[in-house]
Design a protein around this motif. Structure first.
Motif, PDB file in Angstrom:
ATOM      1  N   VAL A  24     -19.575  63.122  40.216  1.00 24.38           N
ATOM      2  CA  VAL A  24     -20.650  63.720  39.420  1.00 24.38           C
ATOM      3  C   VAL A  24     -20.478  63.233  38.008  1.00 24.38           C
ATOM      4  N   LEU A  25     -18.914  62.819  37.629  1.00 27.32           N
ATOM      5  CA  LEU A  25     -19.028  62.389  36.068  1.00 27.32           C
ATOM      6  C   LEU A  25     -19.646  61.004  36.043  1.00 27.32           C
ATOM      7  N   LEU A  26     -19.459  60.163  37.194  1.00 30.41           N
ATOM      8  CA  LEU A  26     -19.931  58.803  37.383  1.00 30.41           C
ATOM      9  C   LEU A  26     -21.534  58.732  37.212  1.00 30.41           C
ATOM     10  N   ALA A  27     -22.243  59.683  38.063  1.00 28.31           N
ATOM     11  CA  ALA A  27     -23.352  59.701  37.847  1.00 28.31           C
ATOM     12  C   ALA A  27     -24.189  60.193  36.569  1.00 28.31           C
ATOM     13  N   SER A  28     -23.403  61.190  35.984  1.00 29.49           N
ATOM     14  CA  SER A  28     -23.963  61.506  34.724  1.00 29.49           C
ATOM     15  C   SER A  28     -23.681  60.684  33.709  1.00 29.49           C
ATOM     16  N   LEU A  29     -22.654  59.955  33.557  1.00 29.86           N
ATOM     17  CA  LEU A  29     -22.526  58.864  32.834  1.00 29.86           C
ATOM     18  C   LEU A  29     -23.430  57.978  32.935  1.00 29.86           C
ATOM     19  N   GLY A  30     -23.750  57.459  34.187  1.00 26.49           N
ATOM     20  CA  GLY A  30     -25.159  56.590  34.196  1.00 26.49           C
ATOM     21  C   GLY A  30     -26.158  57.063  33.854  1.00 26.49           C
ATOM     22  N   THR A  31     -26.419  58.126  33.738  1.00 29.91           N
ATOM     23  CA  THR A  31     -27.699  58.629  33.118  1.00 29.91           C
ATOM     24  C   THR A  31     -27.911  58.625  31.757  1.00 29.91           C
ATOM     25  N   SER A  32     -26.551  58.618  30.998  1.00 28.68           N
ATOM     26  CA  SER A  32     -26.685  58.438  29.578  1.00 28.68           C
ATOM     27  C   SER A  32     -26.323  57.310  28.750  1.00 28.68           C
ATOM     28  N   ILE A  33     -25.409  56.625  29.568  1.00 30.11           N
ATOM     29  CA  ILE A  33     -24.649  55.574  28.753  1.00 30.11           C
ATOM     30  C   ILE A  33     -25.642  54.390  28.267  1.00 30.11           C
ATOM     31  N   ALA A  34     -26.820  54.232  28.990  1.00 33.92           N
ATOM     32  CA  ALA A  34     -27.515  53.005  28.556  1.00 33.92           C
ATOM     33  C   ALA A  34     -28.708  53.413  27.540  1.00 33.92           C
TER      34      ALA A  34
END
Length: 414
Positions: A24-34
């Motif tokens: 879940v951390l990875l998916a959320s990180l992918g949402t906001s990092i770009a």
């Protein structure tokens, strides 16, 4: 796994929760990092803003439209097997993003990464329901809420730190080792019997008849209000309050910070007091926070805005833990993937609604679509109207959540 759970297995269950939380951390990180790198992408590819937006939109669109199919695949082919495939897909897609030679291949790779994120978000929730006992399910859902908030908050800061040091490719490549680590942990710690396949999984309508529909409606309404804070907040703080971009960024991190620290306690509250009571408390705080956002900033300034966010955000975490627990509590094993997919889909629909419909309400309240040229007073008026509308949505959510109870009370009065 819950049906075979025995005393003494708590440590093994905690080990299983680690890769699920990391997913879940990875998916959320992918949402906001770009998001923070959009100006960099514009310069790197010599492309207009509406084209580089595809890097963000492609991920979110793929995540949204894939959730139902992913949940269905998990039910048919097994949650564990499908989840491991999703982790591998996310790892490969992250690598492809970092190696993309041009904008269009980057958008394609990001779309593929969004599909992988749908596997992580949806199946991590279903597997968490599988391994957690009923008396600890609230805590399990609270943990997922915490790491989701952490990933969303960490994305901009991690991306901002990597960009000047290693360039835009690093914001994608940094996700590869974390995804591979999660894959190894999941493969080694998750028994093959967890989330077994079921060829006879019922279609969507069997799931909806099980009572999950009100939870999905509530998810849409609440997610829309939370997205509204992210859309309207920066305009109020920058134009309405006249703060610098640095201070706006700092104050916008208050919500995620509160969410990180309130997720697990919210889950514990569900286990102690029951999902129904905590759901009511969460919706009440959300309604109160929306009303405070409608009036308090105009009365006392930025301090009022921060206070309102501090009230609103724990309400969201209480709601998330309670609503997810209630929705998944009695779902049979062979429907949990699809049910988790529906919960994620409804949340994403709410986020889109908040960004579009509530954004339109805000523009109407301001009196112009050119918000950058609006006066501070007009921004304040638009914010008041928007969050009065949001408070009305939370009142509707309370009615939906307790419709049967309200109906029984009215019959008793008659």
């Amino acid at each position: 796994m819950e049906r075979n759970q025995a005393p003494g297995k708590d440590q093994a269950i905690r080990r299983l929760m680690v890769p699920l939380a990391l997913s879940v951390l990875l998916a959320s990180l992918g949402t906001s990092i770009a998001n923070i790198a959009l100006p960099t992408f514009t310069a790197a590819f010599s492309a207009p803003f509406f084209q580089v937006q595809g890097i963000v939109v492609g991920y979110l669109a793929a995540l949204t439209v894939s959730t139902i199919a992913v949940g269905r695949l998990g039910d048919i082919y097994g949650l564990r097997r499908t989840y491991l495939f999703g982790l591998a897909l996310f790892s490969v897609a992250s690598l492809l993003c970092g190696l993309a030679p041009n904008l269009w291949l980057l958008i394609v790779a990001r779309t593929l990464q969004g599909v992988g994120a749908a596997f992580l978000m949806t199946l991590a929730m279903a597997l968490m329901r599988e391994i957690a006992s009923k008396d600890r399910m609230g805590r399990a859902m609270g943990l997922l809420g915490t790491v989701s908030a952490l990933g969303t908050a960490l994305g901009p800061s991690l991306g901002g730190g990597l960009l000047p040091v290693a360039g835009w490719r690093a914001i994608f490549l940094v996700q590869v080792p974390l995804a591979l680590l999660t894959l190894v942990l999941a493969f080694t710690s998750m028994p093959r019997g967890v989330g077994g396949r079921n060829e006879t999984s019922e279609p969507l309508r069997a799931v909806l008849d099980g009572g999950i529909f009100p939870n999905l409606v509530l998810n849409v309404l609440v997610a829309a209000v939370m997205m509204t804070t992210l859309v309207v907040g920066p305009f109020y703080l920058n134009i309405g309050a006249g703060l610098s971009e640095a201070l706006v960024g700092l104050l916008m991190s208050v919500g995620p910070a509160v969410a990180i620290f309130s997720g697990v306690p919210a889950g514990r509250a569900v286990d102690l007091w029951g999902a129904r009571r905590v759901l009511g408390a969460g919706l009440a705080l959300l309604a109160a926070g929306a009303l405070l956002l409608a009036f308090l900033p105009n009365l006392v300034g930025v301090g009022g805005y921060v206070l309102a966010i501090v009230v609103l955000t724990p309400g969201y975490q209480l709601f998330q833990a309670a609503n997810n627990t209630a929705a998944l509590a009695d779902v049979p094993v062979h429907r949990r993937g699809l049910a988790s997919g529906l919960l994620n889909l409804s949340r994403n629909i709410g986020l889109i609604t908040g960004a579009s419909v509530m954004g339109a309400v805000f523009a109407f309240g301001v009196g112009t679509g050119d918000l950058a040229q609006a006066s501070a007073l007009a921004i304040a008026d638009g914010m008041s109207l928007t969050f009065i509308f949001a408070a009305g949505m939370m009142a509707l959510a309370i009615v939906v959540a307790f419709w049967k109870t309200l109906g029984s009370a009215l019959q008793a009065v008659d």
